[in-house]
Motif scaffolding. Structure first.
Motif, PDB file in Angstrom:
ATOM      1  N   UNK A   1     -20.613  52.130  -4.800  1.00  0.00           N
ATOM      2  CA  UNK A   1     -20.274  53.473  -5.240  1.00  0.00           C
ATOM      3  C   UNK A   1     -18.944  53.459  -5.980  1.00  0.00           C
ATOM      4  N   UNK A   2     -18.644  54.561  -6.651  1.00  0.00           N
ATOM      5  CA  UNK A   2     -17.369  54.736  -7.348  1.00  0.00           C
ATOM      6  C   UNK A   2     -16.310  55.118  -6.303  1.00  0.00           C
TER       7      UNK A   2
ATOM      8  N   UNK B   1     -17.399  52.386  -0.491  1.00  0.00           N
ATOM      9  CA  UNK B   1     -17.777  52.234  -1.891  1.00  0.00           C
ATOM     10  C   UNK B   1     -18.209  50.801  -2.191  1.00  0.00           C
ATOM     11  N   UNK B   2     -17.511  49.841  -1.623  1.00  0.00           N
ATOM     12  CA  UNK B   2     -17.867  48.439  -1.851  1.00  0.00           C
ATOM     13  C   UNK B   2     -19.217  48.106  -1.237  1.00  0.00           C
TER      14      UNK B   2
ATOM     15  N   UNK C   1     -25.131  62.736  -0.005  1.00  0.00           N
ATOM     16  CA  UNK C   1     -24.758  61.866   1.107  1.00  0.00           C
ATOM     17  C   UNK C   1     -25.990  61.295   1.795  1.00  0.00           C
ATOM     18  N   UNK C   2     -27.013  62.129   1.992  1.00  0.00           N
ATOM     19  CA  UNK C   2     -28.263  61.653   2.580  1.00  0.00           C
ATOM     20  C   UNK C   2     -28.960  60.670   1.651  1.00  0.00           C
ATOM     21  N   UNK C   3     -29.045  61.021   0.400  1.00  0.00           N
ATOM     22  CA  UNK C   3     -29.795  60.189  -0.555  1.00  0.00           C
ATOM     23  C   UNK C   3     -29.115  58.846  -0.808  1.00  0.00           C
ATOM     24  N   UNK C   4     -27.802  58.784  -0.697  1.00  0.00           N
ATOM     25  CA  UNK C   4     -27.065  57.544  -0.930  1.00  0.00           C
ATOM     26  C   UNK C   4     -26.918  56.688   0.334  1.00  0.00           C
TER      27      UNK C   4
END
Length: 351
Positions: A52-53, A47-48, A28-31
């Motif tokens: 992300x998936x 996600x959009x 969560x932090x890295x993304x």
């Protein structure tokens, strides 16, 4: 038979699942998910926006909600509106980069360092030797300067500054705001503790002592805070270099784990204080009960396997008395980074 009593294996099942929660927080932090969720998003919207998936993002968000890192606005009963999520208060304060208390990089650093150590534990116990962790193995100015810029700096700003102020409000020289004071922040890293204490005490002059590369980081932070006239820096190695003299207060937090000769360092601190001066030493020690010890031992196992100083509770107080202090007060504090620490307040005899 009680159906409300957890099985005796439950703590160990919890250990097995804890890496999933840790990896969820890391991902969560890295993304950048927390930063995006400063405002509410549905899983599809998030996600959009972050590419992300969507189905897996929805599952991750629900897990984070269960960890109390996200607040959820549930869908209406008709199911026409999907649930939306936003950062809970703790996540917003500590894991969003817009927050002054952000320490996400520091948390990731601790996670990866401890994970790397854990992969070596089997061979270390079987074959001996020392763990390979750059953060513990090589105490150099370059390494500490990098740490001061990132994880130590974040932890000091997010946690240690406030905890240090709480400790110092117990100490008469500091609470006498009209009395001029000289403070030594020993091993002060990025200097945020000295900055916080100087901001709280207008008649305090302070010195931050650390490796040359590290005090350069502190000097930049001090200048940015507008305190260069009241806080200076002193570069050196505590094991071999002079640290000055005539101080009214010495602040020493999690430094003694790294010195080659603890008793010599304590004698040096005692000599650096003016008569009647006070040492405040904040250090993790190993508690005598398993519940309390379990909050310290995992964090400090790498240091202990490197032969570093991690004293047992009460042992450091005895070292202080042996080094010349005649009055030592000790209590436990849980508001410092990582593990509970022992706060020792030692007073030097007056002339």
């Amino acid at each position: 038979m009680s159906f409300h009593t957890p099985h005796r294996l439950q703590p160990y099942w919890d250990l097995a699942v804890a890496p999933v929660q840790a990896d969820a927080l890391a991902a969560t932090l890295e993304l950048g998910i927390f930063d995006a969720l400063e405002t509410p998003h549905t899983a599809a919207q998030l996600a959009l926006s972050l590419a992300l998936h969507a189905p897996h993002t929805a599952l991750l968000l629900e897990l984070l909600w269960s960890m109390q890192l996200l607040d959820r606005n549930v869908a209406d009963e008709a199911g026409d509106k999907p649930a939306s999520y936003r950062c809970a208060a703790t996540a917003h304060r500590y894991f969003c980069r817009s927050s002054a208390a952000f320490c996400g990089d520091a948390w990731l650093y601790r996670l990866h360092a401890l994970r790397h150590f854990g992969t070596q534990l089997h061979s270390l116990v079987r074959d001996g030797g020392k763990p390979t962790l750059s953060s513990y193995n090589t105490s150099t100015g370059v390494n500490w300067a990098a740490a001061a810029q990132q994880q130590i700096g974040q932890e000091q700003r997010a946690v240690t500054m406030r905890a240090a102020l709480s400790v110092m409000e117990r100490i008469a020289p500091f609470t006498s705001r009209d009395t001029p004071l000289r403070l030594l922040d020993l091993g002060g890293g990025p200097g945020w503790v000295a900055i916080a204490l100087a901001q709280a005490h207008a008649r305090m002059q302070a010195t931050v002592f650390d490796w040359p590369e590290t005090v350069a980081v502190a000097a930049a932070n001090i200048a940015h805070a507008g305190l260069s006239e009241r806080i200076d820096t002193l570069a050196g190695d505590l094991g071999v270099d002079e640290i000055g003299s005539g101080y009214d207060l010495v602040w020493c937090s999690s430094v003694l784990h790294f010195v080659p000769d603890m008793q010599a360092a304590l004698h040096k601190m005692h000599a650096a204080l003016a008569p009647g001066g006070v040492l405040v030493c904040v250090q993790a020690e190993i508690a005598p009960t398993p519940d309390d010890a379990s909050r310290v031992l995992p964090y400090y196992l790498p240091m202990r396997m490197l032969g570093r100083n991690v004293t047992r509770q009460g042992e450091l107080a005895m070292h202080l008395q042996a080094a010349g202090w005649r009055q030592v007060e000790q209590y436990q504090a849980s508001d410092f980074p990582m593990a509970p620490v022992q706060v020792l307040i030692a007073r030097k005899a007056s002339l």
